[in-house]
Motif scaffolding. Structure first.
Motif, PDB file in Angstrom:
ATOM      1  N   GLN A  37       0.834  -1.196   0.000  1.00  0.00           N
ATOM      2  CA  GLN A  37       0.000   0.000   0.000  1.00  0.00           C
ATOM      3  C   GLN A  37       0.869   1.246   0.000  1.00  0.00           C
ATOM      4  N   GLY A  42      -5.469   2.179  -2.057  1.00  0.00           N
ATOM      5  CA  GLY A  42      -5.812   0.972  -1.329  1.00  0.00           C
ATOM      6  C   GLY A  42      -4.715  -0.062  -1.472  1.00  0.00           C
ATOM      7  N   PRO A  43      -4.719  -1.082  -0.628  1.00  0.00           N
ATOM      8  CA  PRO A  43      -3.721  -2.149  -0.765  1.00  0.00           C
ATOM      9  C   PRO A  43      -3.795  -2.810  -2.138  1.00  0.00           C
ATOM     10  N   MET A  89       4.011   0.549   2.447  1.00  0.00           N
ATOM     11  CA  MET A  89       3.632  -0.293   3.567  1.00  0.00           C
ATOM     12  C   MET A  89       3.371  -1.687   3.010  1.00  0.00           C
TER      13      MET A  89
END
Lengths: 112, 113
Positions: A37, A42-43, A89
């Motif tokens: 992410q 969004g992821p 992330m």
């Protein structure tokens, strides 16, 4: 605590170095997922394991990325020759037969 | 066309009001739909899952699904300042099996006192 755990929580590395992240899923979950992410997004799906088998890899997962899940327990995600664009992330999630995915706290990677 | 679309917001609502968050998806054969809440700097937290057309209620949260319109929504009743977060809509694509989630970019919700 029986949730998904990830280590390290933060990693700062220099461009060109290799890094490895670890994910420990919820103990009874046989499915494990890696996502990435970036800020404001969004992821994005990276890869998926069912038990120890890696069943799907995203096109995002270049040949510098490799993931393993030996013995169907914890998983590792390795990035070789890191680039600044790898800063993100990295999230791990696990699920059982209900398909609801539960995320760990994530590993924040900064490549300088 | 993005696979999962959400308004980025921010959606600003007063405390005690109903917040309505919307999501559309492009894959007609999608079967499973999820809402996650994400506080700044934290990881996504699962709030609701919905698999059938109609409404599903859990406390102050109601998820609504309309597969014909390819639309899923989340209602938050009696909104609280602690609900201020980014809400992510996620869809499990029907093709290829149950092996990943496709996320929207999220809608930022701000609940003001």
């Amino acid at each position: 605590d029986t949730g998904v755990s990830q280590n390290p929580r933060h990693k700062i590395t220099k461009r060109g170095q290799n890094v490895t992240f670890r994910c420990d899923p919820i103990s009874e979950h046989n499915r494990l997922y890696w996502y990435r992410q970036t800020l404001g997004q969004g992821p994005e799906f990276l890869t998926y394991f069912q038990n120890e088998a890696q069943l799907e890899k995203s096109r995002l997962l270049s040949d510098r990325f490799s993931a393993e899940r030996p013995k169907g327990s914890f998983s590792t995600l390795e990035i070789q020759r890191t680039e600044q664009g790898d800063s993100a992330m990295y999230l791990c999630a696990s699920s059982s037969v209900t398909y609801e995915q539960y995320f760990g706290p994530g590993t924040r990677l900064t490549v300088t | 066309q993005k696979e999962v679309e959400q308004n980025s917001g921010p959606l600003s609502v007063p405390e005690g009001a109903i917040a309505s968050l919307n999501c559309t998806y492009s894959d007609r054969v999608s079967q499973s739909f999820f809402w996650y809440r994400q506080y700044s700097g934290k990881s996504p937290e699962l709030i609701m899952s919905i698999y059938s057309n109609g409404d599903k209620e859990d406390g102050r949260f109601t998820a609504q699904l309309n597969k014909a319109s390819q639309y899923v929504s989340l209602l938050i009743r009696d909104s609280q300042p602690s609900d201020s977060a980014t809400y992510l809509c996620a869809v499990e694509p029907g093709s290829g099996g149950y092996n990943k989630l496709i996320f929207g970019a999220g809608t930022r919700l701000a609940v003001h006192p």
